[in-house]
Design a protein around this motif. Sequence first.
Motif, PDB file in Angstrom:
ATOM      1  N   ILE A   1     -77.407  45.928 -20.747  1.00  0.00           N
ATOM      2  CA  ILE A   1     -78.798  45.492 -20.892  1.00  0.00           C
ATOM      3  C   ILE A   1     -78.825  44.071 -21.423  1.00  0.00           C
ATOM      4  CG2 ILE A   1     -80.992  45.917 -22.061  1.00  0.00           C
ATOM      5  CD1 ILE A   1     -80.310  48.856 -22.135  1.00  0.00           C
ATOM      6  N   ASP A   2     -79.586  43.221 -20.765  1.00  0.00           N
ATOM      7  CA  ASP A   2     -79.721  41.850 -21.244  1.00  0.00           C
ATOM      8  C   ASP A   2     -80.396  41.841 -22.605  1.00  0.00           C
ATOM      9  OD1 ASP A   2     -79.517  38.989 -20.882  1.00  0.00           O
ATOM     10  OD2 ASP A   2     -81.691  38.996 -20.676  1.00  0.00           O
ATOM     11  N   GLY A   3     -79.775  41.181 -23.579  1.00  0.00           N
ATOM     12  CA  GLY A   3     -80.363  41.082 -24.909  1.00  0.00           C
ATOM     13  C   GLY A   3     -79.749  42.073 -25.877  1.00  0.00           C
ATOM     14  N   LEU A   4     -80.585  42.567 -26.773  1.00  0.00           N
ATOM     15  CA  LEU A   4     -80.121  43.466 -27.825  1.00  0.00           C
ATOM     16  C   LEU A   4     -80.121  44.916 -27.353  1.00  0.00           C
ATOM     17  CD1 LEU A   4     -82.086  41.890 -30.807  1.00  0.00           C
ATOM     18  CD2 LEU A   4     -79.691  41.495 -30.172  1.00  0.00           C
ATOM     19  N   PRO A   5     -79.361  45.795 -28.027  1.00  0.00           N
ATOM     20  CA  PRO A   5     -79.433  47.219 -27.686  1.00  0.00           C
ATOM     21  C   PRO A   5     -80.866  47.748 -27.811  1.00  0.00           C
ATOM     22  CG  PRO A   5     -77.566  46.789 -29.142  1.00  0.00           C
ATOM     23  CD  PRO A   5     -78.373  45.511 -29.087  1.00  0.00           C
ATOM     24  N   VAL A   6     -81.176  48.751 -27.009  1.00  0.00           N
ATOM     25  CA  VAL A   6     -82.524  49.321 -26.966  1.00  0.00           C
ATOM     26  C   VAL A   6     -82.543  50.619 -27.754  1.00  0.00           C
ATOM     27  CG1 VAL A   6     -84.319  50.255 -25.469  1.00  0.00           C
ATOM     28  CG2 VAL A   6     -82.983  48.252 -24.737  1.00  0.00           C
ATOM     29  N   PRO A   7     -83.424  50.748 -28.748  1.00  0.00           N
ATOM     30  CA  PRO A   7     -83.481  51.996 -29.529  1.00  0.00           C
ATOM     31  C   PRO A   7     -83.845  53.196 -28.655  1.00  0.00           C
ATOM     32  CG  PRO A   7     -84.722  50.225 -30.597  1.00  0.00           C
ATOM     33  CD  PRO A   7     -84.382  49.737 -29.225  1.00  0.00           C
TER      34      PRO A   7
ATOM     35  N   PHE B   1     -82.465  54.800 -26.297  1.00  0.00           N
ATOM     36  CA  PHE B   1     -82.278  54.665 -24.851  1.00  0.00           C
ATOM     37  C   PHE B   1     -81.498  55.883 -24.361  1.00  0.00           C
ATOM     38  CE2 PHE B   1     -80.801  52.374 -20.966  1.00  0.00           C
ATOM     39  CZ  PHE B   1     -82.045  51.914 -20.544  1.00  0.00           C
ATOM     40  N   PRO B   2     -81.920  56.504 -23.272  1.00  0.00           N
ATOM     41  CA  PRO B   2     -81.304  57.781 -22.872  1.00  0.00           C
ATOM     42  C   PRO B   2     -79.871  57.674 -22.352  1.00  0.00           C
ATOM     43  CG  PRO B   2     -83.526  57.547 -21.957  1.00  0.00           C
ATOM     44  CD  PRO B   2     -83.133  56.214 -22.501  1.00  0.00           C
ATOM     45  N   TRP B   3     -79.388  56.475 -22.077  1.00  0.00           N
ATOM     46  CA  TRP B   3     -78.057  56.298 -21.523  1.00  0.00           C
ATOM     47  C   TRP B   3     -77.195  55.469 -22.481  1.00  0.00           C
ATOM     48  CZ3 TRP B   3     -82.597  55.793 -18.896  1.00  0.00           C
ATOM     49  CH2 TRP B   3     -82.815  56.692 -17.817  1.00  0.00           C
ATOM     50  N   PRO B   4     -75.912  55.746 -22.564  1.00  0.00           N
ATOM     51  CA  PRO B   4     -75.034  54.853 -23.323  1.00  0.00           C
ATOM     52  C   PRO B   4     -75.163  53.432 -22.777  1.00  0.00           C
ATOM     53  CG  PRO B   4     -73.854  56.823 -22.604  1.00  0.00           C
ATOM     54  CD  PRO B   4     -75.176  56.834 -21.893  1.00  0.00           C
ATOM     55  N   HIS B   5     -75.153  52.467 -23.661  1.00  0.00           N
ATOM     56  CA  HIS B   5     -75.375  51.099 -23.175  1.00  0.00           C
ATOM     57  C   HIS B   5     -74.832  50.079 -24.148  1.00  0.00           C
ATOM     58  CE1 HIS B   5     -78.774  51.663 -25.912  1.00  0.00           C
ATOM     59  NE2 HIS B   5     -78.909  50.344 -25.956  1.00  0.00           N
ATOM     60  N   ASP B   6     -74.655  48.872 -23.647  1.00  0.00           N
ATOM     61  CA  ASP B   6     -74.339  47.708 -24.460  1.00  0.00           C
ATOM     62  C   ASP B   6     -75.460  46.695 -24.281  1.00  0.00           C
ATOM     63  OD1 ASP B   6     -71.770  48.643 -25.248  1.00  0.00           O
ATOM     64  OD2 ASP B   6     -70.977  48.027 -23.294  1.00  0.00           O
ATOM     65  N   GLY B   7     -75.919  46.118 -25.387  1.00  0.00           N
ATOM     66  CA  GLY B   7     -76.789  44.964 -25.307  1.00  0.00           C
ATOM     67  C   GLY B   7     -75.922  43.722 -25.159  1.00  0.00           C
ATOM     68  N   VAL B   8     -76.233  42.904 -24.180  1.00  0.00           N
ATOM     69  CA  VAL B   8     -75.429  41.715 -23.888  1.00  0.00           C
ATOM     70  C   VAL B   8     -76.335  40.493 -24.015  1.00  0.00           C
ATOM     71  CG1 VAL B   8     -73.884  40.574 -22.262  1.00  0.00           C
ATOM     72  CG2 VAL B   8     -74.053  43.088 -22.274  1.00  0.00           C
ATOM     73  N   VAL B   9     -76.186  39.768 -25.106  1.00  0.00           N
ATOM     74  CA  VAL B   9     -77.012  38.573 -25.322  1.00  0.00           C
ATOM     75  C   VAL B   9     -76.696  37.551 -24.240  1.00  0.00           C
ATOM     76  CG1 VAL B   9     -77.542  36.702 -26.911  1.00  0.00           C
ATOM     77  CG2 VAL B   9     -77.173  39.015 -27.794  1.00  0.00           C
ATOM     78  N   LYS B  10     -77.768  37.047 -23.606  1.00  0.00           N
ATOM     79  CA  LYS B  10     -77.637  36.123 -22.468  1.00  0.00           C
ATOM     80  C   LYS B  10     -76.812  36.759 -21.347  1.00  0.00           C
ATOM     81  CE  LYS B  10     -78.315  31.962 -25.235  1.00  0.00           C
ATOM     82  NZ  LYS B  10     -77.809  30.618 -25.625  1.00  0.00           N
ATOM     83  N   GLY B  11     -76.990  38.064 -21.212  1.00  0.00           N
ATOM     84  CA  GLY B  11     -76.214  38.819 -20.238  1.00  0.00           C
ATOM     85  C   GLY B  11     -76.479  38.436 -18.801  1.00  0.00           C
TER      86      GLY B  11
END
Length: 207
Positions: A114-120, A122-132
């Motif tokens: 996900i572009d930016g910060l992690p999303v509270p 969120f139903p799926w495992p994810h990484d927030g990627v700053v400037k992704g």
Amino acid sequence: MPDLRLEKALHARGLRIVAGVDEAGRGPLAGPVAAAAVVLPPRFSCPGLDDSKKLSPAKREVLYAKLTTHAKVRWAVALVHAEEIDSINILRATHLAMRQAVSELRMEVEHCLIDGLPVPVFPWPHDGVVKGDGLSLSIAAASVIAKVTRDCWMQEAAREFPQYGFERHQGYGTPGHLAALRSHGPCRIHRRSFQPVSQLTLPLDGA
């Protein structure tokens, strides 16, 4: 330029279905916020694909067509409109659009970038990627699809509300848009929780 290194690192961990997620339209005074989710095939290549903000409208449209007609690219897009933005706030509306976009992929997504910060929550495992959108090819693809989808929506809105010039500024707070707000007040697609739209009695120039 973005590439597939982040996606390949997840594939190496056994996570095969990785979705890139990005949004468009958090800042405008009018119109929806859009989010897209994209799953790219292994070894995918799309020359010129980059963060949508770095691309001209014409280039975005060419890339959009390539992405959305590619037989092995899975994509989905979701819009959350002004009334709901006003009800739950723009951050929650953006996260809602992201959740809806991933859900609309209708596949067993194993991980999201996900572009930016992690999303509270969120139903799926994810990484927030700053400037992704400048790092991950799947996030860049999502950024293009979200941006073009939203811009097309605003072009249609401009036909219904020609006095605001949405086709020129896509709802952002440009001087021309602010002048139209002062002259006509907000319309149905304006975000009434956003300043200066919330200031319903805006002073005229020179007043």
